[in-house]
Design a protein around this motif. Structure first.
Motif, PDB file in Angstrom:
ATOM      1  N   GLY A 182      -1.526   1.785  -9.705  1.00 23.23           N
ATOM      2  CA  GLY A 182      -1.523   2.339  -7.926  1.00 23.23           C
ATOM      3  C   GLY A 182      -1.834   3.745  -8.282  1.00 23.23           C
ATOM      4  N   ASP A 198       6.589   0.387  -7.154  1.00 22.94           N
ATOM      5  CA  ASP A 198       6.919  -0.718  -6.177  1.00 22.94           C
ATOM      6  C   ASP A 198       8.273  -0.554  -5.020  1.00 22.94           C
ATOM      7  OD1 ASP A 198       6.605  -2.851  -4.964  1.00 22.94           O
ATOM      8  OD2 ASP A 198       7.375  -4.163  -6.445  1.00 22.94           O
ATOM      9  N   ARG A 203      -2.353   7.654  -7.481  1.00 29.64           N
ATOM     10  CA  ARG A 203      -3.584   8.323  -6.858  1.00 29.64           C
ATOM     11  C   ARG A 203      -3.651   9.949  -6.631  1.00 29.64           C
ATOM     12  NH1 ARG A 203      -5.487   4.648  -8.425  1.00 29.64           N
ATOM     13  NH2 ARG A 203      -6.596   3.205  -7.708  1.00 29.64           N
ATOM     14  N   ARG A 232       4.681   0.151 -13.363  1.00 31.06           N
ATOM     15  CA  ARG A 232       4.180  -0.486 -12.244  1.00 31.06           C
ATOM     16  C   ARG A 232       5.659  -0.742 -11.308  1.00 31.06           C
ATOM     17  NH1 ARG A 232       1.516  -3.323 -16.079  1.00 31.06           N
ATOM     18  NH2 ARG A 232       3.020  -4.659 -16.834  1.00 31.06           N
ATOM     19  N   GLU A 291       0.585  -1.169   0.243  1.00 27.34           N
ATOM     20  CA  GLU A 291      -0.343  -0.093   0.237  1.00 27.34           C
ATOM     21  C   GLU A 291       0.520   1.206  -0.374  1.00 27.34           C
ATOM     22  OE1 GLU A 291      -3.107   1.725   2.588  1.00 27.34           O
ATOM     23  OE2 GLU A 291      -2.502   0.113   3.103  1.00 27.34           O
TER      24      GLU A 291
END
Length: 279
Positions: free
Chosen positions: A41, A244, A43, A240, A3
């Motif tokens: 992911g 990460d 935002r 991605r 997260e």
């Protein structure tokens, strides 16, 4: 993928610890790249009036299907519109271009100190915030003397200062100053692409030790410095990979080795905010 952590800024606004840079992402291809970033992911999307892609940002948001409040959308005021009334009109025009009701953050792109209008522009953005057009007001490329003048004349520091920061230009003095006055640092060009830092033998060797890609190593270094990196990529795979960075950590030795790569001439384009003018 872990997260994404969040930071609470000095004005109480909450932002994620990494954002997607959108420079040169325009048109339908730009929308597709932004959508892949959101799907990966991200935002927070970082745009600017001068990037000429605020419309693409708005389109990507609408096509994403996500609730608007889950996203943090950022744009920036160009130097040619720093006079008070022009600044307010530019915020309004930005919203109309994007088809949005508000910007989560709006930043002054450069101080342009020779013109002497950045305090006026900052006050305009504070007033735009009071009108609900902007949630949080920040700046880019401001030096401590510019930030101090904002404080002296408006009683506020910006919530963020977005500056050039990467392993060849780590800016420890700016980081220390920002922390002291409660301004969160954002890092533009965090991977130092012009310098091809991801190919630096020292960076490659450290990345192999840690077991990650050079880009992830650099972005994790940013995170552990407390900055918000803004990596830009139109590739879904790289997006991605760049995101990460929260499943591993760097030792103090790794951090020091990365910071030791700093150079006296580390700016990629010689854009010294003390003299550089952006319009």
């Amino acid at each position: 993928m872990s997260e994404i952590p969040a930071y609470t800024l000095s004005d109480g606004f909450v932002v994620p610890a990494i954002a997607l840079g959108t420079y040169n992402l325009r048109g339908f291809a730009g929308v597709s790249s932004m959508l892949s970033g959101i799907e990966a992911g991200y935002r927070m999307l970082d745009s600017a009036f001068n990037y000429e892609n605020e419309g693409a940002v708005g389109q990507a948001v609408r096509r994403s299907g996500l609730p608007r409040e889950e996203l943090r959308l950022v744009s920036k005021l160009p130097g040619r519109h720093q006079r008070y009334e022009e600044a307010l009109e530019t915020v309004e025009e930005s919203l109309m271009r994007a088809g949005l009701d508000y910007w989560d953050m709006y930043l002054i792109h450069w101080p342009n100190p020779a013109r002497g209008l950045y305090v006026e522009a900052f006050q305009a953005l504070l007033d735009a915030r009071a009108r609900g057009l902007v949630r949080s007001v920040g700046v880019c490329n401001f030096l401590p003397e510019h930030l101090e003048r904002l404080w002296e004349e408006t009683g506020e520091y910006p919530s963020v200062n977005q500056i050039e920061l990467h392993p060849y230009f780590p800016q420890p003095e700016a980081l220390a100053y920002h922390e002291r006055v409660g301004v969160r640092t954002q890092s533009w060009s965090p991977l130092g692409r012009k310098w091809r830092i991801v190919e630096d033998p020292a960076v490659v060797a450290l990345a192999e030790q840690v077991g990650v890609s050079p880009a992830r190593l650099i972005l994790r270094w940013h995170y552990q410095l407390g900055t918000i990196p803004l990596p830009k990529s139109g590739s879904a795979e790289r997006q991605r990979d760049n995101l990460d960075i929260f499943s591993f950590s760097l030792s103090s030795t790794h951090m020091a080795a990365m910071s030791a790569l700093g150079r006296p001439d580390g700016r990629q384009a010689g854009q010294d905010p003390a003299v550089y003018e952006e319009f």
